[in-house]
Scaffold this motif. Structure first.
Motif, PDB file in Angstrom:
ATOM      1  N   LEU A 436       0.820  -1.216   0.000  1.00  0.00           N
ATOM      2  CA  LEU A 436       0.000   0.000   0.000  1.00  0.00           C
ATOM      3  C   LEU A 436       0.854   1.266   0.000  1.00  0.00           C
ATOM      4  N   TYR A 437       1.993   1.207   0.685  1.00  0.00           N
ATOM      5  CA  TYR A 437       2.849   2.390   0.831  1.00  0.00           C
ATOM      6  C   TYR A 437       4.282   2.007   0.440  1.00  0.00           C
ATOM      7  N   HIS A 493      -2.834   7.011  -3.553  1.00  0.00           N
ATOM      8  CA  HIS A 493      -3.859   6.559  -2.617  1.00  0.00           C
ATOM      9  C   HIS A 493      -5.206   7.187  -2.940  1.00  0.00           C
TER      10      HIS A 493
END
Length: 590
Positions: A436-437, A493
């Motif tokens: 995700l990051y 995001h």
């Protein structure tokens, strides 16, 4: 002979008479003393009863029976004057303190536990006793009393050795409250006052140094514990004394004190040092409600062995007032030989303040809150993130110019405890986090100015005043690399981001605000339709609205999407057309 006997009898009778008289005098004297003593006792008792009654009148006289019972939202038909008082109390404290005074400190709560938790049995004789450490600064008395009452009512007496209540330099001493606490909780609560505010972390260390039990439990002063909360927190520590345990933190509504269940999760922070929650791993979800690994604790509700906490050095003494302490302690725990487990069978309700409320930490602190927290963040990055600190600094460049203070003691601690590098933390606890990051970010979807096509001279502006609403202002001459307050990115995001702030919608999608990016999509999810030129909030089809310019007011709002509405048409300084074509890949829309 007879005369001598008669004289002897007279002496004996006289002696007996004197003894009887003495006994009568002694009896009358002691009777008088007993009556005086009884009168004094009665007077003292009456005085104590009167003092207790007066204190109860101060702190309990406004309580409305059954209001908020079982954790239900507390509602009523309030008058205009009462509504005005409610609004005033929320502005002063960040929650409805007026209503809190009318909810009993002894209110009941539903048993929120998973059904499997209710079947578990614990041997109280084998579990260690605890010292509960609670710090507070200018806390409302009704909220503090509810915290302490929930602890007394829902904690086994055998396990609760003491509650250490540390007043961290409140602006004034409430002697009546202190007296009432001693009466209401007897020897259960030990009070300690710090004359000048030192901040959450140092105040907690003071409390820990006063503690007598082998296990410390740190709680905030605005919580309510639920049935069976403590035993499951202690069992993992009994098995491994380098384990720190955290409960599931439920939410107490700041407006009506309704109690809402939280969800099990794994805490983390993103590369902007925002706390985020990740879902349980598949194997952890299957094993529910068993304890599971928790990379970063949420705030400061946790249990830990007193000796282990001391060995870790407690909190970093260089951290100021508030901010970043859960990151520092969590990383230290994992990297220096310990672990953190979230325990789903333990639930504690936490009263969160209104998001608009700004806490005043100290009147003497000249540094702004944001600068103070930034300093704490930089200390954590410099000590614990190793080479990965550069990733944080790239996203938060302002940290690099914040004075960080002396780090020698923390680096020496890290060396003495043979702590692992941050890369170990990422490798062992962050597989889904890195998806995700990622450390290397792919290109953004769009960036630069966000120009209104209905009023081409106006661009979206962060509005760096204290106002929490963005505005429209004259566009920068460079549309691709504009001034910072007009530089927006449609991020990976799917946020509309400027620096550490993101646009979010509230009030059912009608109003647009700026708020710190939380990385959880939701009301900060944005997309861009390159065909209609619309900037759209919302992930699900049925809940989408479009960003709309209000040029006459220099404001932006959000309304139902209309491709023919010119005020809903925008242009980014730069658009990555190839990436935009894949914007909705693997994203649910229904």
């Amino acid at each position: 002979m007879c005369l001598d006997m008669l004289r002897h009898k007279k002496k004996v009778l006289l002696l007996l008479l004197m003894m009887a008289t003495g006994s009568i005098v002694y009896y009358l004297y002691t009777l008088k003393l007993e009556r005086e003593r009884d009168a004094n006792i009665s007077s003292t008792t009456s005085r104590l009863e009167r003092e207790i009654s007066e204190l109860q009148a101060v702190f309990e006289s406004e309580v409305i029976p059954d209001l908020g019972a079982l954790g239900r939202p507390a509602r009523g038909n309030w008058s205009d004057a009462e509504l005005e008082a409610i609004g005033r109390s929320q502005r002063e404290t960040g929650y409805n303190a007026w209503l809190s005074k009318r909810i009993s400190a002894e209110r009941t709560l539903y048993d929120m536990r998973h059904r499997s938790c209710k079947k578990l049995e614990y041997s109280l004789e084998k579990l260690p006793s605890v010292s509960v450490v609670i710090t507070y600064h200018n806390e409302d008395a009704s909220v503090l009393l509810r915290t302490l009452s929930s602890l007394r009512n829902r904690t086994p007496v055998l396990l609760l050795r003491e509650i250490i209540l540390v007043d961290d330099g409140s602006s004034s001493v409430d002697q009546k409250l202190n007296d009432f606490l001693q009466i209401k909780f007897l020897n259960m609560v030990r009070q300690h006052r710090i004359a000048t505010q030192v901040g959450l972390m140092q105040a907690r260390v003071v409390g820990a140094e006063l503690a007598l039990a082998d296990v410390l439990v740190f709680l905030d002063s605005h919580v309510e514990v639920t049935k069976g909360w403590l035993e499951p927190l202690l069992e993992p520590i009994l098995k491994n004394n380098r384990t720190c345990t955290t409960p599931i933190i439920d939410t107490i509504d700041y407006e009506n004190f309704g109690y809402r269940r939280g969800k099990p999760s794994r805490g983390f922070f993103n590369w902007q040092f925002n706390y985020i929650q990740l879902p349980l791993l598949k194997e952890e979800a299957v094993a529910m409600p068993a304890p599971h690994k928790n990379p970063i604790m949420n705030g400061g509700l946790f249990a830990i062995g007193r000796q282990w906490f001391s060995e870790l050095g407690g909190y970093d003494k260089g951290l100021k007032i508030w901010g970043g302490e859960q990151f520092e302690l969590s990383l230290k725990l994992w990297l220096c030989g310990g672990q953190i487990l979230e325990v789903p069978c333990s639930r504690v309700g936490h009263l969160y303040r209104d998001g608009k409320f700004q806490v005043r930490y100290t009147d003497k602190e000249k540094t702004k809150e944001s600068r103070m927290i930034s300093r704490n963040y930089r200390r954590v990055a410099e000590v614990w993130l190793d080479e990965f600190k550069d990733k944080v600094f790239a996203n938060m460049p302002h940290l690099t110019v914040i004075p960080v203070g002396n780090l020698a003691e923390q680096r020496e601690l890290k060396k003495r405890l043979h702590c692992k590098p941050f890369s170990w933390f990422l490798q062992n606890l962050a597989s889904d986090f890195l998806n995700l990051y990622p450390i290397l970010d792919p290109a953004e979807y769009a960036s630069g100015v966000l120009q209104s096509l209905s009023s081409p001279k106006l661009c979206l502006d962060l509005n760096e005043s204290r106002n929490d609403r963005p505005k429209l202002s004259p566009c920068s001459s460079d549309h691709i690399f504009p001034k910072p307050e007009q530089h927006w990115t449609l991020s990976n995001h799917r946020e509309l981001r400027s620096g550490t702030y993101c646009l979010e919608v509230r009030n059912q999608g009608k109003d647009v605000y700026k708020f710190h990016c939380h990385g959880q999509s939701g009301n900060q999810f944005w997309s861009f339709d390159s065909k209609t030129r619309q900037v759209i909030s919302g992930q699900m089809l049925d809940f989408r609205h479009c960003l709309e310019a209000q040029p006459k007011k220099n404001l932006v709002t959000s309304s139902v999407c209309d491709p023919k509405n010119n005020n809903q048409q925008w242009k980014f300084g730069y658009q990555n057309s190839q990436r935009l074509r894949h914007f909705w890949d693997n994203i649910k829309t229904q």
